[in-house]
Motif scaffolding. Structure first.
Motif, short mmCIF file in Angstrom:
data_model
loop_
_atom_site.label_atom_id
_atom_site.label_comp_id
_atom_site.label_asym_id
_atom_site.label_seq_id
_atom_site.Cartn_x
_atom_site.Cartn_y
_atom_site.Cartn_z
N GLU A 198 0.88 -1.17 0.02
CA GLU A 198 0.04 0.18 -0.10
C GLU A 198 0.85 1.30 0.01
N GLU A 199 2.32 1.17 0.42
CA GLU A 199 2.90 2.23 0.62
C GLU A 199 3.84 2.64 -0.63
N VAL A 200 4.00 1.66 -1.66
CA VAL A 200 4.92 1.51 -2.54
C VAL A 200 4.16 1.91 -3.84
N ALA A 201 4.73 2.90 -4.58
CA ALA A 201 4.02 3.43 -5.64
C ALA A 201 4.14 1.96 -6.87
N PHE A 202 3.00 1.97 -7.70
CA PHE A 202 2.86 1.13 -8.61
C PHE A 202 3.97 1.15 -9.76
N SER A 203 4.32 2.23 -10.06
CA SER A 203 5.39 2.64 -11.02
C SER A 203 6.68 1.99 -10.69
N ALA A 204 6.78 1.63 -9.44
CA ALA A 204 7.99 1.03 -8.99
C ALA A 204 8.40 -0.25 -9.49
N VAL A 205 7.30 -0.83 -9.92
CA VAL A 205 7.30 -2.30 -10.41
C VAL A 205 8.12 -2.49 -11.66
N ALA A 206 8.12 -1.16 -12.57
CA ALA A 206 8.96 -1.42 -13.68
C ALA A 206 10.04 -0.44 -13.73
N SER A 207 10.57 0.36 -12.52
CA SER A 207 11.35 1.13 -12.65
C SER A 207 13.05 0.47 -12.27
N VAL A 208 12.89 -0.52 -11.89
CA VAL A 208 14.30 -1.26 -11.43
C VAL A 208 14.55 -2.04 -12.56
N HIS A 209 15.90 -1.76 -13.00
CA HIS A 209 16.63 -2.47 -14.13
C HIS A 209 17.35 -3.37 -13.51
N GLU A 210 17.52 -4.66 -13.57
CA GLU A 210 18.24 -5.95 -12.76
C GLU A 210 19.19 -6.47 -14.13
N PHE A 211 20.36 -7.18 -13.60
CA PHE A 211 21.30 -7.46 -14.45
C PHE A 211 20.95 -9.25 -14.46
N ALA A 296 11.62 16.28 -2.46
CA ALA A 296 12.26 14.84 -2.68
C ALA A 296 12.48 14.08 -1.47
N VAL A 297 13.17 14.71 -0.62
CA VAL A 297 13.35 13.98 0.72
C VAL A 297 12.06 13.66 1.43
N ARG A 298 11.02 14.46 1.39
CA ARG A 298 9.70 14.33 2.18
C ARG A 298 9.13 13.16 1.36
N ARG A 299 9.08 13.20 0.20
CA ARG A 299 8.25 12.11 -0.64
C ARG A 299 8.68 11.00 -0.95
N LEU A 300 10.06 10.71 -1.09
CA LEU A 300 10.62 9.31 -1.09
C LEU A 300 10.29 8.68 0.17
N GLY A 301 10.24 6.95 -0.07
CA GLY A 301 9.93 6.22 1.22
C GLY A 301 11.34 5.64 1.77
N ASN A 302 11.30 5.81 2.96
CA ASN A 302 12.49 4.99 3.82
C ASN A 302 12.19 3.88 4.22
N GLY A 403 16.58 0.79 6.08
CA GLY A 403 17.56 -0.23 5.19
C GLY A 403 17.86 0.76 3.91
N PHE A 404 16.70 1.14 3.36
CA PHE A 404 16.93 1.73 1.88
C PHE A 404 15.85 2.52 1.52
N SER A 405 15.86 3.27 0.53
CA SER A 405 14.91 3.99 0.01
C SER A 405 13.99 3.04 -0.80
N PHE A 406 12.71 3.62 -1.01
CA PHE A 406 11.75 3.17 -1.97
C PHE A 406 10.76 4.31 -2.51
N THR A 407 10.30 4.11 -3.71
CA THR A 407 9.50 4.99 -4.43
C THR A 407 8.02 4.80 -3.73
N ALA A 408 7.84 5.92 -3.00
CA ALA A 408 6.34 6.02 -2.25
C ALA A 408 5.14 6.25 -3.32
N VAL A 409 4.10 5.92 -2.60
CA VAL A 409 3.00 6.44 -3.59
C VAL A 409 3.13 8.17 -3.66
N GLY A 410 2.91 8.64 -4.83
CA GLY A 410 3.03 10.01 -4.93
C GLY A 410 4.63 10.77 -5.39
#
Length: 460
Positions: A198-211, A296-302, A403-410
């Motif tokens: 519920e906290e993670v932006a749906f767009s994050a599904v396609a945003s990470v490029h893996e090796f 950006a600091v405020r919007r991104l998820g921790n 732990g690390f950042s995540f792309t939060a909703v919004g």
């Protein structure tokens, strides 16, 4: 302990880095035409930048609040020589990964978890038939595929939870198949992002490029990599940064040291503080950071992700190197990674992210271990008590605060771009939270540090 060693091991047979002479000092003086950069933070991003700057003749001073280097990479040497990676531990895909070249340069030994031995258990602790678990994972892959393509045109306000629900409807999974696949997708999301769907932006599904290639771990610890980058550099430990200031003449950093406060000056500053530290406002900036960077600091998820290591006298879970437990309380202890082949000891490791991590954060360490053992005994009724344990507390670490950042909703890529943008030619920013394609990864931190090093070198 099982004698079937199924983990593939590569690299040097000994301790990876081997015995080295005291390194030559690097980056202590500026070459003609170069300047002086203060790097805030001796994690992967900061040290990758400092290493590159020093090699190109820049004078570099690295300030680290802790009494060790590595940041959120932290290899703990314990239990009769066993090394536990309490922080980052995986290299995601060996092929074409920028981290691979560093691993080869260091000579660090790597090991591949044999996921073909993955074993799953249902909520009542009954082992799932191989075909049933295989079908579940096929359903999970199908859901992920539908989610990936559905991100096209998704609004910033849509959550991953919305995407999961749409995908379940699209692929028409029902009853136990829908339940199992949905649970696995949720648990994967919590581990990957350190947050609930519920906290993670749906767009994050396609945003990470893996090796491509295997995901590997480091039996002697990932800290070998940051130790190597730090060799010969002027790294000042226990220097807690209080403020960063700059004007048209240069930059200054005020620090609290074991000997009291002091102010260091340089031509510029590279800030590699974790997102959680920036969100906590622990460091003052003068002048104030630009509005888009503050937003950006405020919007991104921790993200919140904690690990528990349990050491036993013997292996009681069989040959499996990965255990999956469906239907656990609050989603805790869903994944167990067995270390008998990789670490050579009967050790189980579990990661808990998002809601599960918050649930466990309300307990003391003893209660967390007891809760973990109750879950394990749901699968293995005669599981013995552990002889030792190690539990991380990254959210409570004042120099990590997560732990690390995540792309939060919004939030979106533009926020990471704003976070990584320099302020004039005086203050620069790096870290996994500033990388768009490889967020929440060690190689993302590495790339961000090198990106800013090149930006700084282009100024001189």
């Amino acid at each position: 302990m099982s004698e079937d060693v199924s983990a593939e091991v590569t690299g040097k047979e000994a301790s990876g880095a081997g015995t080295r002479a005291e390194p030559e000092p690097r980056g202590r003086e500026a070459d003609p035409g170069r300047g002086h950069t203060i790097v805030v933070g001796a994690g992967m991003a900061g040290l990758a930048a400092a290493d590159r700057l020093a090699e190109q003749g820049e004078r570099v001073t690295v300030l680290e609040a802790r009494s060790r280097t590595g940041g959120r990479i932290h290899s703990v040497h314990t239990w009769d020589g066993t090394t536990l990676d309490a922080g980052a531990s995986w290299m995601r895909g060996q092929e074409n990964n920028p981290l691979s070249r560093l691993v080869d340069e260091v000579g660090a030994r790597t090991a591949v978890f044999n996921r073909s031995t993955e074993t799953a258990y249902d909520p009542k602790g009954r082992r799932l038939l191989f075909d049933r678990h295989t079908r579940n994972m096929e359903d999970v892959n199908l859901l992920h595929e539908h989610m990936y393509w559905a991100t096209v045109g998704a609004s910033p306000e849509e959550s991953m939870e919305d995407g999961i629900k749409h995908a379940l409807y699209d692929v028409n999974l029902v009853r136990s198949r829908a339940r199992d696949a949905a649970e696995i997708v949720h648990r994967i999301a919590e581990a990957d992002h350190g947050a609930d769907a519920e906290e993670v932006a749906f767009s994050a599904v396609a945003s990470v490029h893996e090796f491509s290639g295997d995901d590997v771990v480091f039996p002697e610890g990932m800290s070998q990599l940051t130790d190597y980058l730090a060799r010969g550099l002027d790294v000042r430990m226990e220097h807690v940064v209080l403020s960063v200031s700059h004007d048209d003449r240069g930059a200054s950093v005020r620090v609290e040291t074991p000997d009291g406060e002091e102010t260091l000056t340089a031509d510029r500053v590279l800030v590699t503080l974790p997102l959680g530290v920036l969100q906590a406002g622990q460091v003052d900036f003068t002048p104030e950071l630009p509005a888009d960077k503050r937003d950006a600091v405020r919007r991104l998820g921790n993200g919140r992700l904690e690990k528990l290591f349990l050491r036993f006298d013997d292996v009681f879970w069989g040959d499996a190197e990965v255990l999956v437990h469906l239907g656990t309380e609050e989603g805790a202890w869903f994944h167990w990674f067995a270390g008998q082949n990789v670490l050579g000891e009967p050790i189980l490791v579990s990661r808990n992210g998002g809601n599960a991590a918050r649930f466990l954060a309300g307990m003391d360490d003893g209660d967390v271990v007891a809760h973990a053992m109750a879950s394990l005994r749901g699968m293995f009724k005669k599981a013995p008590d552990p002889i030792d344990h190690y539990l991380t507390h990254w959210m409570d670490d004042p120099f990590a605060r997560g732990g690390f950042s995540f792309t939060a909703v919004g939030a979106g890529d533009e926020d990471r771009r704003a976070l990584g943008a320099p302020v004039g030619d005086r203050v620069f920013f790096a870290g996994e939270a500033t990388d768009i394609e490889h967020t929440a990864t060690v190689h993302g931190a590495l790339l961000s540090g090198r990106r800013e090093a090149e930006r700084i070198l282009s100024l001189d």
